[in-house]
Scaffold this active site. Structure first.
Site, PDB file in Angstrom:
ATOM      1  N   GLY A  78       0.804  -1.226   0.000  1.00 54.24           N
ATOM      2  CA  GLY A  78       0.000   0.000   0.000  1.00 54.24           C
ATOM      3  C   GLY A  78       0.834   1.273   0.000  1.00 54.24           C
ATOM      4  O   GLY A  78       0.323   2.368   0.288  1.00 54.24           O
ATOM      5  N   THR A  79       2.100   1.139  -0.377  1.00 48.52           N
ATOM      6  CA  THR A  79       3.017   2.281  -0.382  1.00 48.52           C
ATOM      7  C   THR A  79       2.499   3.418  -1.268  1.00 48.52           C
ATOM      8  O   THR A  79       2.503   4.590  -0.858  1.00 48.52           O
ATOM      9  CB  THR A  79       4.392   1.827  -0.951  1.00 48.52           C
ATOM     10  OG1 THR A  79       4.705   0.546  -0.427  1.00 48.52           O
ATOM     11  CG2 THR A  79       5.469   2.816  -0.647  1.00 48.52           C
ATOM     12  N   THR A  80       2.087   3.066  -2.477  1.00 45.91           N
ATOM     13  CA  THR A  80       1.667   4.085  -3.451  1.00 45.91           C
ATOM     14  C   THR A  80       0.450   4.856  -2.918  1.00 45.91           C
ATOM     15  O   THR A  80       0.365   6.082  -3.064  1.00 45.91           O
ATOM     16  CB  THR A  80       1.289   3.393  -4.786  1.00 45.91           C
ATOM     17  OG1 THR A  80       2.273   2.408  -5.076  1.00 45.91           O
ATOM     18  CG2 THR A  80       1.186   4.378  -5.912  1.00 45.91           C
ATOM     19  N   TRP A  81      -0.445   4.117  -2.319  1.00 46.39           N
ATOM     20  CA  TRP A  81      -1.646   4.738  -1.745  1.00 46.39           C
ATOM     21  C   TRP A  81      -1.251   5.723  -0.632  1.00 46.39           C
ATOM     22  O   TRP A  81      -1.698   6.872  -0.606  1.00 46.39           O
ATOM     23  CB  TRP A  81      -2.522   3.617  -1.179  1.00 46.39           C
ATOM     24  CG  TRP A  81      -3.894   3.996  -0.757  1.00 46.39           C
ATOM     25  CD1 TRP A  81      -4.570   5.147  -1.066  1.00 46.39           C
ATOM     26  CD2 TRP A  81      -4.777   3.211   0.061  1.00 46.39           C
ATOM     27  NE1 TRP A  81      -5.820   5.112  -0.500  1.00 46.39           N
ATOM     28  CE2 TRP A  81      -5.964   3.935   0.192  1.00 46.39           C
ATOM     29  CE3 TRP A  81      -4.666   1.964   0.663  1.00 46.39           C
ATOM     30  CZ2 TRP A  81      -7.049   3.448   0.936  1.00 46.39           C
ATOM     31  CZ3 TRP A  81      -5.745   1.480   1.395  1.00 46.39           C
ATOM     32  CH2 TRP A  81      -6.920   2.221   1.531  1.00 46.39           C
ATOM     33  N   HIS A 143      12.038   1.072   1.534  1.00 44.38           N
ATOM     34  CA  HIS A 143      11.599  -0.296   1.816  1.00 44.38           C
ATOM     35  C   HIS A 143      12.527  -0.948   2.847  1.00 44.38           C
ATOM     36  O   HIS A 143      12.397  -2.130   3.144  1.00 44.38           O
ATOM     37  CB  HIS A 143      11.633  -1.156   0.543  1.00 44.38           C
ATOM     38  CG  HIS A 143      10.456  -0.952  -0.371  1.00 44.38           C
ATOM     39  ND1 HIS A 143       9.163  -0.932   0.074  1.00 44.38           N
ATOM     40  CD2 HIS A 143      10.382  -0.799  -1.722  1.00 44.38           C
ATOM     41  CE1 HIS A 143       8.338  -0.766  -0.960  1.00 44.38           C
ATOM     42  NE2 HIS A 143       9.062  -0.667  -2.048  1.00 44.38           N
ATOM     43  N   ARG A 165       0.271  -4.853   5.379  1.00 43.85           N
ATOM     44  CA  ARG A 165      -0.907  -5.471   4.774  1.00 43.85           C
ATOM     45  C   ARG A 165      -0.865  -6.959   5.044  1.00 43.85           C
ATOM     46  O   ARG A 165       0.232  -7.507   5.266  1.00 43.85           O
ATOM     47  CB  ARG A 165      -0.790  -5.217   3.267  1.00 43.85           C
ATOM     48  CG  ARG A 165      -1.921  -5.698   2.438  1.00 43.85           C
ATOM     49  CD  ARG A 165      -1.629  -5.443   0.976  1.00 43.85           C
ATOM     50  NE  ARG A 165      -2.860  -5.519   0.209  1.00 43.85           N
ATOM     51  CZ  ARG A 165      -2.921  -5.457  -1.099  1.00 43.85           C
ATOM     52  NH1 ARG A 165      -1.820  -5.312  -1.817  1.00 43.85           N
ATOM     53  NH2 ARG A 165      -4.075  -5.520  -1.731  1.00 43.85           N
ATOM     54  N   SER A 173      -0.096  -9.768  -4.678  1.00 46.86           N
ATOM     55  CA  SER A 173       0.201  -8.501  -5.347  1.00 46.86           C
ATOM     56  C   SER A 173       1.606  -8.530  -5.963  1.00 46.86           C
ATOM     57  O   SER A 173       1.821  -8.087  -7.094  1.00 46.86           O
ATOM     58  CB  SER A 173       0.066  -7.358  -4.328  1.00 46.86           C
ATOM     59  OG  SER A 173       0.262  -6.129  -4.944  1.00 46.86           O
ATOM     60  N   ARG A 301      -3.508  -1.944  -9.335  1.00 45.44           N
ATOM     61  CA  ARG A 301      -4.099  -3.149  -9.920  1.00 45.44           C
ATOM     62  C   ARG A 301      -5.541  -3.240  -9.455  1.00 45.44           C
ATOM     63  O   ARG A 301      -6.429  -2.632 -10.031  1.00 45.44           O
ATOM     64  CB  ARG A 301      -3.264  -4.385  -9.542  1.00 45.44           C
ATOM     65  CG  ARG A 301      -3.592  -5.624 -10.365  1.00 45.44           C
ATOM     66  CD  ARG A 301      -2.760  -6.816  -9.912  1.00 45.44           C
ATOM     67  NE  ARG A 301      -3.008  -7.209  -8.547  1.00 45.44           N
ATOM     68  CZ  ARG A 301      -3.932  -8.082  -8.149  1.00 45.44           C
ATOM     69  NH1 ARG A 301      -4.678  -8.673  -9.040  1.00 45.44           N
ATOM     70  NH2 ARG A 301      -4.093  -8.384  -6.870  1.00 45.44           N
ATOM     71  N   LYS A 302      -5.774  -3.939  -8.358  1.00 52.01           N
ATOM     72  CA  LYS A 302      -7.143  -4.157  -7.898  1.00 52.01           C
ATOM     73  C   LYS A 302      -7.436  -3.384  -6.608  1.00 52.01           C
ATOM     74  O   LYS A 302      -8.504  -2.810  -6.430  1.00 52.01           O
ATOM     75  CB  LYS A 302      -7.325  -5.655  -7.645  1.00 52.01           C
ATOM     76  CG  LYS A 302      -8.625  -6.193  -8.139  1.00 52.01           C
ATOM     77  CD  LYS A 302      -8.544  -7.698  -8.172  1.00 52.01           C
ATOM     78  CE  LYS A 302      -9.904  -8.288  -8.410  1.00 52.01           C
ATOM     79  NZ  LYS A 302      -9.844  -9.749  -8.329  1.00 52.01           N
TER      80      LYS A 302
HETATM   81  P1  A3P Z   1      -3.047  -5.231  -5.550  1.00 54.04           P
HETATM   82  O1  A3P Z   1      -1.978  -5.814  -6.408  1.00 54.04           O
HETATM   83  O2  A3P Z   1      -3.576  -6.208  -4.538  1.00 54.04           O
HETATM   84  O3  A3P Z   1      -4.147  -4.618  -6.315  1.00 54.04           O
HETATM   85  P2  A3P Z   1       2.622  -0.838  -3.314  1.00 54.04           P
HETATM   86  O4  A3P Z   1       2.133   0.528  -3.568  1.00 54.04           O
HETATM   87  O5  A3P Z   1       3.230  -0.997  -1.943  1.00 54.04           O
HETATM   88  O6  A3P Z   1       3.491  -1.323  -4.395  1.00 54.04           O
HETATM   89  O7  A3P Z   1       1.333  -1.780  -3.260  1.00 54.04           O
HETATM   90  C1  A3P Z   1       0.597  -2.025  -4.426  1.00 54.04           C
HETATM   91  C2  A3P Z   1      -0.768  -2.518  -4.025  1.00 54.04           C
HETATM   92  O8  A3P Z   1      -1.542  -1.410  -3.552  1.00 54.04           O
HETATM   93  C3  A3P Z   1      -1.508  -3.081  -5.226  1.00 54.04           C
HETATM   94  O9  A3P Z   1      -2.394  -4.071  -4.681  1.00 54.04           O
HETATM   95  C4  A3P Z   1      -2.258  -1.861  -5.717  1.00 54.04           C
HETATM   96  O10 A3P Z   1      -3.355  -2.141  -6.537  1.00 54.04           O
HETATM   97  C5  A3P Z   1      -2.693  -1.259  -4.376  1.00 54.04           C
HETATM   98  N1  A3P Z   1      -3.032   0.173  -4.476  1.00 54.04           N
HETATM   99  C6  A3P Z   1      -2.418   1.132  -5.216  1.00 54.04           C
HETATM  100  N2  A3P Z   1      -3.045   2.304  -5.067  1.00 54.04           N
HETATM  101  C7  A3P Z   1      -4.064   2.101  -4.221  1.00 54.04           C
HETATM  102  C8  A3P Z   1      -5.095   2.933  -3.699  1.00 54.04           C
HETATM  103  N3  A3P Z   1      -5.179   4.201  -4.037  1.00 54.04           N
HETATM  104  N4  A3P Z   1      -5.994   2.393  -2.849  1.00 54.04           N
HETATM  105  C9  A3P Z   1      -5.927   1.082  -2.513  1.00 54.04           C
HETATM  106  N5  A3P Z   1      -4.982   0.237  -2.974  1.00 54.04           N
HETATM  107  C10 A3P Z   1      -4.067   0.731  -3.821  1.00 54.04           C
END
Ligand code: A3P
Length: 341
Positions: A78-81, A143, A165, A173, A301-302
């Protein structure tokens, strides 16, 4: 400062011979039977690039400011979020959502990863010099496990926001995210690793930046010992009650939401803007790559809790993971939720 100026050796002193010597002495293993990992300070990395050099540079040269805000995470949690949320919360007066730089920039470009972006790119041009010129509060990401962080992060007043997570969604993921680099590594025709391969390696701790549980527990303990220094967030909680957790983020970074902001819907506006469905449609996230290989859109992704149930994870695998969680987390007070609330 001209980013093409040559390195100033006063500031960047890690010689290739030293890196090579260190690398040779590190324990090694294979991830998914395809990628060599090397263990540095108790955690696995893929050092086939200049990664080890950038780790050393980051550890030796990064000078934290008391005002720095650093997101820390295990990959795919959930880093990007959290980057989009933190950026929006901290910059909400400078850039109201309607004019957010997130419209045209990927969250990873606005909150750079210290070891992957800033110190690794320093081989191409000396970006660390620019760190001194960034206005406060500077927002970064890593990380790294807590123990590998540079001393100045630990002793300064800077604050860390850790996100985690549940392990099954994390490894699923990663399976999607790693497809492209693995195909590039082994070729299109070779069979890709299965979910079982990811699962087994994950359970053994053989994952990039792993072992997962040790990574999480370190930050969890720090968040209990130093609650003003480390904020511990879970992806599943953020999904369930984003308003509550955005308020926690605001308070933690010293920018609490006022009652009038709440009445005016500022928190909700940030949550909606940072939702996966909105972010994936923004221009800045649709095309192009991060770190020369990862498609920008592959970070969205999802975004669901419990997506692992849509994959071939057998009841026996779930049992094994539950047992492992119990074993690893016993006595810590930490737990993971594998399914949506
Ligand atoms: P999924 O592959 O299960 O969909 P990171 O940012 O640490 O690389 O994590 C990526 C995961 O966070 C992916 O999960 C991605 O879809 C999900 N993600 C990215 N943006 C998000 C958002 N705004 N809200 C919820 N999940 C998000």
């Amino acid at each position: 400062m001209n980013p093409n100026e040559p390195h100033n050796d006063q500031e960047i002193i890690v010689h290739d011979e030293e890196v090579e010597q260190l690398k040779q002495g590190l324990p090694k293993t294979m991830f998914l039977n395809k990628i060599e990992l090397e263990k540095y300070q108790g955690f696995w990395y893929s050092f086939n690039t200049n990664m080890l050099k950038s780790i050393l540079m980051f550890q030796r040269h990064f000078q934290a400011r008391d005002t720095d805000l650093i997101i820390a995470s295990f990959p795919k949690t959930g880093t990007t979020w959290l980057k989009s949320i933190l950026y929006s919360v901290v910059n909400r007066f400078k850039h109201p959502i309607k004019q957010s730089p997130l419209f045209s920039n990927h969250p990873h470009e606005l909150v750079c990863c210290l070891e992957y972006d800033i110190y690794r790119d320093a081989f191409e041009y000396p970006r660390p010099h620019h760190l001194n010129e960034l206005p406060s509060p500077r927002l970064f990401h890593t990380h790294f496990p807590y123990m590998t962080l540079p001393e100045s992060i630990k002793v300064s007043g800077c604050r860390i926001l850790y996100i985690t997570r549940n392990p099954l969604d994390t490894l699923v993921s990663m399976m999607y995210f790693a497809m492209k680099p693995i195909k590039e590594l082994v070729g299109e025709d070779v069979e890709l690793p299965s979910i079982e391969d990811y699962f087994e390696d994950f359970c053994e701790g053989k994952f990039i930046n792993g072992p997962f549980f040790e990574h999480v527990i370190e930050y969890w303990k720090q968040s209990l010992e130093q609650p003003k220094k480390v904020l511990f967030l879970k992806y599943e909680d953020l999904k369930k009650d984003p308003i509550l957790h955005l308020k926690r983020v605001g308070e933690f970074v010293g920018m609490p939401f006022t009652e009038s902001e709440e009445r005016e819907g500022v928190i909700k506006e940030i949550i909606e803007f940072c939702s996966i469905n909105n972010l994936k449609e923004l221009e800045g996230n649709k095309s192009g790559v991060i770190n020369k290989i990862y498609d920008k859109k592959s970070y969205f992704r999802k975004g669901e809790v419990g997506d692992w149930t849509n994959h071939n994870i057998t009841p026996a695998m779930v049992e094994k993971m539950k047992k492992l969680m119990q074993e690893k987390l016993e006595g810590t007070g930490l737990s993971f939720q594998l399914l949506p609330h």
